[in-house]
Design an enzyme around this catalytic site. Structure first.
Site, PDB file in Angstrom:
ATOM      1  N   HIS A 140       0.844  -1.199   0.000  1.00 40.28           N
ATOM      2  CA  HIS A 140       0.000   0.000   0.000  1.00 40.28           C
ATOM      3  C   HIS A 140       0.878   1.248   0.000  1.00 40.28           C
ATOM      4  O   HIS A 140       1.773   1.376   0.821  1.00 40.28           O
ATOM      5  CB  HIS A 140      -0.918   0.008   1.229  1.00 40.28           C
ATOM      6  CG  HIS A 140      -2.137  -0.844   1.062  1.00 40.28           C
ATOM      7  ND1 HIS A 140      -3.315  -0.612   1.710  1.00 40.28           N
ATOM      8  CD2 HIS A 140      -2.348  -1.943   0.291  1.00 40.28           C
ATOM      9  CE1 HIS A 140      -4.209  -1.530   1.354  1.00 40.28           C
ATOM     10  NE2 HIS A 140      -3.636  -2.357   0.506  1.00 40.28           N
TER      11      HIS A 140
ATOM     12  N   TYR B 170      -9.133   5.454   7.794  1.00 41.61           N
ATOM     13  CA  TYR B 170      -9.264   5.711   9.233  1.00 41.61           C
ATOM     14  C   TYR B 170     -10.245   6.868   9.400  1.00 41.61           C
ATOM     15  O   TYR B 170     -10.018   7.941   8.835  1.00 41.61           O
ATOM     16  CB  TYR B 170      -7.919   6.115   9.851  1.00 41.61           C
ATOM     17  CG  TYR B 170      -6.892   5.003   9.939  1.00 41.61           C
ATOM     18  CD1 TYR B 170      -6.078   4.685   8.855  1.00 41.61           C
ATOM     19  CD2 TYR B 170      -6.718   4.278  11.116  1.00 41.61           C
ATOM     20  CE1 TYR B 170      -5.119   3.677   8.938  1.00 41.61           C
ATOM     21  CE2 TYR B 170      -5.760   3.268  11.207  1.00 41.61           C
ATOM     22  CZ  TYR B 170      -4.967   2.975  10.123  1.00 41.61           C
ATOM     23  OH  TYR B 170      -4.025   1.984  10.210  1.00 41.61           O
TER      24      TYR B 170
ATOM     25  N   PRO C 144      -4.171  -0.444  18.633  1.00 40.24           N
ATOM     26  CA  PRO C 144      -3.950  -0.859  17.239  1.00 40.24           C
ATOM     27  C   PRO C 144      -3.990   0.265  16.210  1.00 40.24           C
ATOM     28  O   PRO C 144      -3.690   0.033  15.038  1.00 40.24           O
ATOM     29  CB  PRO C 144      -5.096  -1.848  16.992  1.00 40.24           C
ATOM     30  CG  PRO C 144      -6.144  -1.479  17.976  1.00 40.24           C
ATOM     31  CD  PRO C 144      -5.430  -0.939  19.175  1.00 40.24           C
TER      32      PRO C 144
ATOM     33  N   LYS D 117       1.181  -0.829  14.934  1.00 36.59           N
ATOM     34  CA  LYS D 117       2.594  -1.007  15.282  1.00 36.59           C
ATOM     35  C   LYS D 117       2.903  -2.315  16.032  1.00 36.59           C
ATOM     36  O   LYS D 117       4.071  -2.682  16.163  1.00 36.59           O
ATOM     37  CB  LYS D 117       3.067   0.167  16.166  1.00 36.59           C
ATOM     38  CG  LYS D 117       3.163   1.464  15.426  1.00 36.59           C
ATOM     39  CD  LYS D 117       4.427   1.520  14.583  1.00 36.59           C
ATOM     40  CE  LYS D 117       4.403   2.580  13.527  1.00 36.59           C
ATOM     41  NZ  LYS D 117       4.278   2.099  12.157  1.00 36.59           N
TER      42      LYS D 117
ATOM     43  N   TYR E 112       4.097   6.135  10.357  1.00 34.61           N
ATOM     44  CA  TYR E 112       3.247   5.023   9.934  1.00 34.61           C
ATOM     45  C   TYR E 112       4.058   3.959   9.186  1.00 34.61           C
ATOM     46  O   TYR E 112       3.882   2.757   9.422  1.00 34.61           O
ATOM     47  CB  TYR E 112       2.093   5.538   9.060  1.00 34.61           C
ATOM     48  CG  TYR E 112       0.991   4.526   8.876  1.00 34.61           C
ATOM     49  CD1 TYR E 112      -0.050   4.419   9.796  1.00 34.61           C
ATOM     50  CD2 TYR E 112       0.987   3.661   7.781  1.00 34.61           C
ATOM     51  CE1 TYR E 112      -1.059   3.480   9.629  1.00 34.61           C
ATOM     52  CE2 TYR E 112      -0.020   2.725   7.603  1.00 34.61           C
ATOM     53  CZ  TYR E 112      -1.043   2.637   8.536  1.00 34.61           C
ATOM     54  OH  TYR E 112      -2.042   1.707   8.375  1.00 34.61           O
TER      55      TYR E 112
HETATM   56  C1  PHB Z   1      -6.293  -4.598  10.554  1.00 33.36           C
HETATM   57  O1  PHB Z   1      -6.303  -4.827   9.328  1.00 33.36           O
HETATM   58  O2  PHB Z   1      -6.727  -5.422  11.351  1.00 33.36           O
HETATM   59  C2  PHB Z   1      -5.739  -3.322  11.036  1.00 33.36           C
HETATM   60  C3  PHB Z   1      -5.155  -2.447  10.134  1.00 33.36           C
HETATM   61  C4  PHB Z   1      -4.656  -1.244  10.570  1.00 33.36           C
HETATM   62  C5  PHB Z   1      -4.728  -0.923  11.896  1.00 33.36           C
HETATM   63  C6  PHB Z   1      -5.286  -1.803  12.811  1.00 33.36           C
HETATM   64  C7  PHB Z   1      -5.795  -3.003  12.378  1.00 33.36           C
HETATM   65  O3  PHB Z   1      -4.229   0.284  12.317  1.00 33.36           O
END
Ligand code: PHB
Ligand code: APR
Length: 388
Positions: free
Chosen positions: A72, A200, A292, A296, A383
């Site tokens: 990505h 997000y 989450p 990380k 990130y």
């Molecule tokens: C996930 O795909 O489970 C996932 C992706 C990004 C995050 C947290 C969880 O920041």
């Protein structure tokens, strides 16, 4: 039984450490309290930084990740019903790999089984002893029979609830913790992702995240109350709530379907200091937890065991310098990732207790962020992962 390094826990930390040590010709045994299927049944995040990708390649388990994982180049931040792209690759020259932790674990388990190195699953009453001396021991019970493993070093890769951190005398360890007043309700479904990149979302009803495992499997989350019971969230209720938090145009494109898995996870920031106690070393979730939001957790686990394997290799070449600096070296990286995960969590979630002022501050920061190349670059470089 005797080995050089006893590794407690067959999550990603323990399995990757085992692979790195085996590659260097260092004997190791992994002791796991659950079955392999149980470990693989846990659904966790799935965003890998380049350092984690490199470590998996180094131990020769990258083939499926490169074939099936999705590189990505960016993600979207969404607020006030608008999506704003954070162009990770343009801003930093780096990208992330979207490949589920379950798949990483499966690849490491398969490679371990093929290598013939011992992994003891379903070990009961695991305990660690004498790690202040030169001959530490691990005890466990297998099929009702007690066993002892003598070793030179113990790696505590046994997660947040493990026995290793809990075995350290209280006066030798400092715990730093922040518990957030909400959880994430996650749903996994075999439906195409709503967008080819992650989204997000900061919404007045609460945070949401659109993630994915492949082009046909999606992972979605909505911020929920810690009092919520997963059983009381029907799939329909989940999809309806997610749609409410997405911009109308995105919600209209959302393809829904029956859940394969649904669960609620609490959010926590946690660090144990130090990470070394004589010949016992903590790595991964045994030593620290991040919420989450910044993705990380797995990456920190990977860098811990990368450092630990280097230090252990040096130890067998006659130098303890790596082991002596292991804790400080890890903690510097860990605290920076803790800061980023805490910041991103604070920015994106609904915190009712901070009132309208808190909400205005979030929006002002988001507005600044998406209109400032400097701020976007700071987000992007954290990130994709700060340099080692
Ligand atoms: C996930 O795909 O489970 C996932 C992706 C990004 C995050 C947290 C969880 O920041
Ligand atoms: N004895 C043996 N094994 C144990 C014990 C014990 N007393 N206690 C726990 N374990 C095992 C667990 O069953 C689990 O399989 O240790 C393993 C720890 O694995 P994880 O919790 O996945 O931790 P880690 O390998 O450090 O991986 C960190 O997991 O939670 C995510 O975000 C986190 O992605 C990161 C990753």
């Amino acid at each position: 039984m005797r080995t050089q390094v006893a590794i407690i826990g067959a999550g990603p930390s323990g399995l990757l450490l085992g692979a790195l040590l085996s590659k260097a010709g260092i004997d190791n045994v992994i002791v796991e309290q659950r079955s392999a299927d149980y470990v693989l049944g846990r659904i966790r995040a799935g965003v890998l930084e380049q350092v984690a990708v490199d470590l998996l390649d180094e131990v020769g388990v990258g083939r499926r990740m490169h074939a099936e994982g999705l590189p990505h180049d960016g993600f979207d931040l969404c607020f006030d019903d608008q999506r704003h792209r954070i162009a990770l690759h343009e801003l930093t020259g780096k990208r992330v790999m979207v490949y589920g932790q379950t798949e990483v674990t499966r690849d490491l388990m398969d490679a371990r089984a093929a290598s013939g190195r011992p992994t003891i699953y379903e070990a009961a009453d695991v305990s660690v002893h004498d790690f202040d001396g030169k001959s530490p021991r691990v005890r466990c019970v297998l099929d009702g029979t007690a066993h002892e493993i003598e070793c030179d070093l113990i790696a505590g890769c046994d997660g947040f609830h493990g026995v290793c951190r809990a075995s350290v005398p209280k006066d030798r360890i400092t715990l730093h913790e922040k518990v957030y007043p909400f959880g994430w309700l996650g749903l996994l479904a075999d439906v195409p992702p709503v967008s080819h990149e992650l989204i997000y979302v900061n919404h007045e009803r609460g945070f949401a995240l659109c993630s994915q495992r492949s082009k046909t499997r999606s992972r979605y989350y909505v911020q929920c109350s810690l009092d919520d019971q997963v059983e009381s969230w029907s799939d329909d209720a989940f999809w309806a709530e997610l749609k409410r938090r997405l911009p109308a145009a995105t919600a209209a494109q959302l393809i829904t379907g029956p859940s394969l898995e649904k669960s609620i996870a609490p959010l926590r920031s946690f660090v144990a200091e130090p990470m070394r106690f004589g010949r016992l070393f903590l790595a991964g979730d045994a030593g620290h937890i991040v919420p989450p939001t910044g993705a990380k957790g797995l990456n920190l686990a990977a860098t811990d065991v990368g450092y630990l394997s280097q230090s252990i290799i040096e130890f067998y070449r006659g130098s303890e310098r790596g082991l002596d600096s292991y804790s400080d070296r890890c903690l510097r990286r860990i605290w920076r990732a803790e800061r980023f995960s805490w910041w991103m969590t604070s920015l994106m979630h609904k915190f009712p207790e901070t009132g309208s002022f808190g909400q205005k501050m979030q929006w002002a920061e988001l507005d600044y962020l998406v209109h400032s190349d400097a701020a976007k670059t700071a987000l992007a470089e954290n990130y994709v992962g700060l340099p080692l």
